[in-house]
Design a protein around this motif. Structure first.
Motif, PDB file in Angstrom:
ATOM      1  N   ILE A   1      -4.877 -31.215  31.455  1.00 23.33           N
ATOM      2  CA  ILE A   1      -3.833 -32.109  30.887  1.00 23.33           C
ATOM      3  C   ILE A   1      -4.443 -33.174  29.977  1.00 23.33           C
ATOM      4  O   ILE A   1      -3.983 -33.381  28.844  1.00 23.33           O
ATOM      5  N   PRO A   2      -5.482 -33.922  30.386  1.00 22.31           N
ATOM      6  CA  PRO A   2      -6.073 -34.935  29.466  1.00 22.31           C
ATOM      7  C   PRO A   2      -6.633 -34.312  28.209  1.00 22.31           C
ATOM      8  O   PRO A   2      -6.534 -34.898  27.114  1.00 22.31           O
ATOM      9  N   LEU A   3      -7.229 -33.090  28.356  1.00 25.60           N
ATOM     10  CA  LEU A   3      -7.789 -32.444  27.171  1.00 25.60           C
ATOM     11  C   LEU A   3      -6.696 -32.079  26.191  1.00 25.60           C
ATOM     12  O   LEU A   3      -6.855 -32.238  24.967  1.00 25.60           O
ATOM     13  N   ILE A   4      -5.589 -31.604  26.718  1.00 25.04           N
ATOM     14  CA  ILE A   4      -4.455 -31.271  25.829  1.00 25.04           C
ATOM     15  C   ILE A   4      -3.947 -32.521  25.118  1.00 25.04           C
ATOM     16  O   ILE A   4      -3.629 -32.492  23.920  1.00 25.04           O
ATOM     17  N   ILE A   5      -3.879 -33.603  25.871  1.00 27.89           N
ATOM     18  CA  ILE A   5      -3.380 -34.874  25.250  1.00 27.89           C
ATOM     19  C   ILE A   5      -4.307 -35.308  24.113  1.00 27.89           C
ATOM     20  O   ILE A   5      -3.861 -35.741  23.038  1.00 27.89           O
ATOM     21  N   VAL A   6      -5.615 -35.184  24.326  1.00 28.12           N
ATOM     22  CA  VAL A   6      -6.576 -35.568  23.283  1.00 28.12           C
ATOM     23  C   VAL A   6      -6.423 -34.696  22.063  1.00 28.12           C
ATOM     24  O   VAL A   6      -6.441 -35.166  20.909  1.00 28.12           O
ATOM     25  N   LEU A   7      -6.256 -33.371  22.284  1.00 28.51           N
ATOM     26  CA  LEU A   7      -6.102 -32.461  21.157  1.00 28.51           C
ATOM     27  C   LEU A   7      -4.833 -32.767  20.369  1.00 28.51           C
ATOM     28  O   LEU A   7      -4.813 -32.743  19.135  1.00 28.51           O
ATOM     29  N   ILE A   8      -3.746 -33.036  21.113  1.00 25.06           N
ATOM     30  CA  ILE A   8      -2.487 -33.391  20.415  1.00 25.06           C
ATOM     31  C   ILE A   8      -2.663 -34.649  19.595  1.00 25.06           C
ATOM     32  O   ILE A   8      -2.191 -34.769  18.451  1.00 25.06           O
ATOM     33  N   ALA A   9      -3.396 -35.668  20.135  1.00 25.58           N
ATOM     34  CA  ALA A   9      -3.606 -36.932  19.397  1.00 25.58           C
ATOM     35  C   ALA A   9      -4.404 -36.702  18.122  1.00 25.58           C
ATOM     36  O   ALA A   9      -4.134 -37.278  17.059  1.00 25.58           O
ATOM     37  N   ILE A  10      -5.401 -35.789  18.210  1.00 26.73           N
ATOM     38  CA  ILE A  10      -6.221 -35.516  17.028  1.00 26.73           C
ATOM     39  C   ILE A  10      -5.390 -34.840  15.954  1.00 26.73           C
ATOM     40  O   ILE A  10      -5.488 -35.167  14.758  1.00 26.73           O
ATOM     41  N   VAL A  11      -4.536 -33.916  16.387  1.00 28.47           N
ATOM     42  CA  VAL A  11      -3.682 -33.217  15.419  1.00 28.47           C
ATOM     43  C   VAL A  11      -2.726 -34.190  14.751  1.00 28.47           C
ATOM     44  O   VAL A  11      -2.511 -34.166  13.531  1.00 28.47           O
ATOM     45  N   VAL A  12      -2.119 -35.052  15.521  1.00 24.28           N
ATOM     46  CA  VAL A  12      -1.164 -36.027  14.959  1.00 24.28           C
ATOM     47  C   VAL A  12      -1.863 -36.972  13.996  1.00 24.28           C
ATOM     48  O   VAL A  12      -1.351 -37.315  12.918  1.00 24.28           O
ATOM     49  N   ALA A  13      -3.083 -37.457  14.349  1.00 22.25           N
ATOM     50  CA  ALA A  13      -3.822 -38.376  13.476  1.00 22.25           C
ATOM     51  C   ALA A  13      -4.175 -37.695  12.161  1.00 22.25           C
ATOM     52  O   ALA A  13      -4.085 -38.298  11.077  1.00 22.25           O
ATOM     53  N   ALA A  14      -4.596 -36.403  12.266  1.00 23.14           N
ATOM     54  CA  ALA A  14      -4.938 -35.690  11.032  1.00 23.14           C
ATOM     55  C   ALA A  14      -3.722 -35.520  10.145  1.00 23.14           C
ATOM     56  O   ALA A  14      -3.806 -35.668   8.902  1.00 23.14           O
ATOM     57  N   ALA A  15      -2.578 -35.236  10.769  1.00 25.47           N
ATOM     58  CA  ALA A  15      -1.347 -35.080   9.977  1.00 25.47           C
ATOM     59  C   ALA A  15      -0.967 -36.384   9.300  1.00 25.47           C
ATOM     60  O   ALA A  15      -0.533 -36.413   8.139  1.00 25.47           O
ATOM     61  N   MET A  16      -1.105 -37.505   9.998  1.00 25.68           N
ATOM     62  CA  MET A  16      -0.756 -38.820   9.419  1.00 25.68           C
ATOM     63  C   MET A  16      -1.706 -39.190   8.278  1.00 25.68           C
ATOM     64  O   MET A  16      -1.294 -39.783   7.279  1.00 25.68           O
ATOM     65  N   ILE A  17      -2.993 -38.832   8.444  1.00 20.46           N
ATOM     66  CA  ILE A  17      -3.941 -39.131   7.358  1.00 20.46           C
ATOM     67  C   ILE A  17      -3.585 -38.351   6.118  1.00 20.46           C
ATOM     68  O   ILE A  17      -3.644 -38.856   4.981  1.00 20.46           O
ATOM     69  N   ASN A  18      -3.190 -37.087   6.297  1.00 19.50           N
ATOM     70  CA  ASN A  18      -2.828 -36.268   5.137  1.00 19.50           C
ATOM     71  C   ASN A  18      -1.561 -36.772   4.466  1.00 19.50           C
ATOM     72  O   ASN A  18      -1.379 -36.603   3.267  1.00 19.50           O
ATOM     73  N   MET A  19      -0.694 -37.342   5.253  1.00 16.54           N
ATOM     74  CA  MET A  19       0.570 -37.840   4.697  1.00 16.54           C
ATOM     75  C   MET A  19       0.448 -39.244   4.085  1.00 16.54           C
ATOM     76  O   MET A  19       1.396 -39.728   3.481  1.00 16.54           O
ATOM     77  N   ARG A  20      -0.713 -39.926   4.235  1.00 15.17           N
ATOM     78  CA  ARG A  20      -0.847 -41.319   3.750  1.00 15.17           C
ATOM     79  C   ARG A  20      -0.820 -41.362   2.221  1.00 15.17           C
ATOM     80  O   ARG A  20      -1.472 -40.575   1.557  1.00 15.17           O
ATOM     81  N   GLN A  21      -0.082 -42.317   1.684  1.00  8.94           N
ATOM     82  CA  GLN A  21       0.015 -42.516   0.236  1.00  8.94           C
ATOM     83  C   GLN A  21      -1.096 -43.469  -0.221  1.00  8.94           C
ATOM     84  O   GLN A  21      -1.413 -44.453   0.469  1.00  8.94           O
TER      85      GLN A  21
END
Length: 407
Positions: A10-30
């Motif tokens: 469960i903690p590993l999944i949470i970390v992976l989800i956080a990394i994916v979300v952060a990468a998506a937000m970085i790509n979306m940054r103007q």
């Protein structure tokens, strides 16, 4: 075992989800918007300059002193029988005025004695001349030859002639001593001090007083080597520089005109200056047509000496010249220029520029912190910078809002 895997996954999944979300937000940054920074023009004060031909003025100061001062002394001894009313501290007199009269009785007696001695010597001389003629005639009639010197009594004649000359000298001395009992003023002047009075007995060499000549006054002024470079000292050509003397008399500023007469030719070892002397004619205004204020001895005056001429000079306030010998100029398109200039002369108020500036250019007179070439400038008459106008409006709105809150 399955429970353990669930707890670890469960903690590993949470970390992976956080990394994916952060990468998506970085790509979306103007990317941030780039705003152009407007350079505000610096407000300065400036004056236009122009070249002119001028005459340098050297400033100095000094104390007024008489050109001639005399210590009156008695040449003969005697009792003071009279003292002139003008012979008192500050008294004015004319040339030839009797200042002090000594007793003359003894000197009149000496004069009569000398006159009698001269008359006796002259009579003896005439007698000896007559004897010489008689002796010459007798020698010719008796001897019939040329008489010798002794026979003609020529040595006796020379002796009597010397006696006459000695008596004449004694008479001249008696006349001089009689004249010396009357002490007369040698020039127009005033009495500085008086050391004798009526009835006092004075001896030869006794000081009677000190007098000053009022025909010419002098002012001894210190000058530096730099000052001498701009002055025309009197020379063989007879030319001299005018000097304007100024002092406050009875609450009013009074001026006198003089001329630079000479320099003392010796450098003061302590002050490292050389002294020049200015002369003022008739300082006490004793001439018949004089109407000015007297320039009294002992007065301290400020002096302005007219010096050499300078061609095509630009005169600026002293504070405009920077320590590195440059001035700030408003160049084309209101851009600052740091300009090297040649300073011909500088005094406590002004600098005289001989090169580096042109007529019509504007020199900055206000303080500019950290100036550099090409710095944008603005003069009081120019249109105000929009950014500055915005700041002013915001300041006004803030002030109004504060006033309403206080109310």
């Amino acid at each position: 075992m399955l429970a353990v895997l669930k707890k670890a996954g469960i903690p590993l999944i949470i970390v992976l989800i956080a990394i994916v979300v952060a990468a998506a937000m970085i790509n979306m940054r103007q990317p941030p918007e780039k705003a152009e920074v407007e350079e505000r023009a610096f407000l300065v004060n400036a004056i236009p300059v122009s070249s002119e031909d001028l005459q340098f003025v050297v400033k100095s100061q000094g104390t007024v002193q008489p050109k001639i001062q005399t210590v009156l002394s008695a040449q003969v001894s005697g009792r003071v029988t009279s003292v002139a009313e003008a012979f008192i501290e500050g008294g004015m007199f004319k040339k030839g005025d009797v200042l002090v009269q000594l007793e003359q009785a003894d000197y009149n007696t000496d004069l009569k004695t000398a006159q009698a001695e001269l008359a006796r010597a002259q009579a003896a001389l005439e007698e000896e001349r007559a004897r010489g003629k008689v002796a010459e005639e007798e020698w010719r009639s008796v001897k019939g030859s040329v008489a010798p010197e002794l026979g003609l009594r020529k040595p006796q004649l020379a002796k009597e002639l010397a006696s006459v000359r000695a008596a004449e000298a004694q008479l001249e001395r008696a006349q001089r001593n009689l004249e010396r009992t009357t002490i007369r003023a040698p020039y127009d002047g005033l009495v500085r001090s008086k050391d004798i009075d009526l009835g006092q007995f004075v001896t030869v060499g006794k000081q009677l007083g000190v007098i000053y000549n009022t025909d010419v006054a002098e002012v001894r002024m210190p000058l530096s080597d730099n000052d001498l470079a701009y002055l025309q000292l009197p020379g063989t050509d007879g030319q001299s520089s005018p000097v304007e003397l100024t002092a406050t008399v009875a609450g009013k500023v009074v001026q006198w005109q003089g001329m630079l007469a000479r320099d003392e030719g010796i450098l003061d070892e302590q002050r490292r200056v050389i002294y020049a002397v200015a002369e003022v004619k008739d300082p006490y205004q004793r001439a018949d047509n004089a109407q000015g204020v007297a320039l009294k001895f002992g007065r301290f005056v400020q002096a302005r000496i007219s010096g050499n001429r300078g061609d095509d000079m630009i005169v600026l306030p002293r504070h405009v010249l920077r320590l590195d010998g440059t001035v700030l100029v408003v160049g084309e398109d209101r851009k600052l220029e740091i300009r090297d200039v040649v300073v011909q002369r500088a005094d406590e108020n002004s600098v005289y520029i001989s090169a580096g500036l042109r007529s019509g250019e504007q020199v900055i007179t206000s303080a500019v912190p950290n100036p550099y070439n090409g710095m944008a400038l603005r003069l009081p008459g120019d249109e105000q910078d929009p950014a500055v106008e915005k700041d002013v409006e915001e300041s006004k709105d803030t002030a109004i809002a504060k006033t309403e809150r206080d109310a």
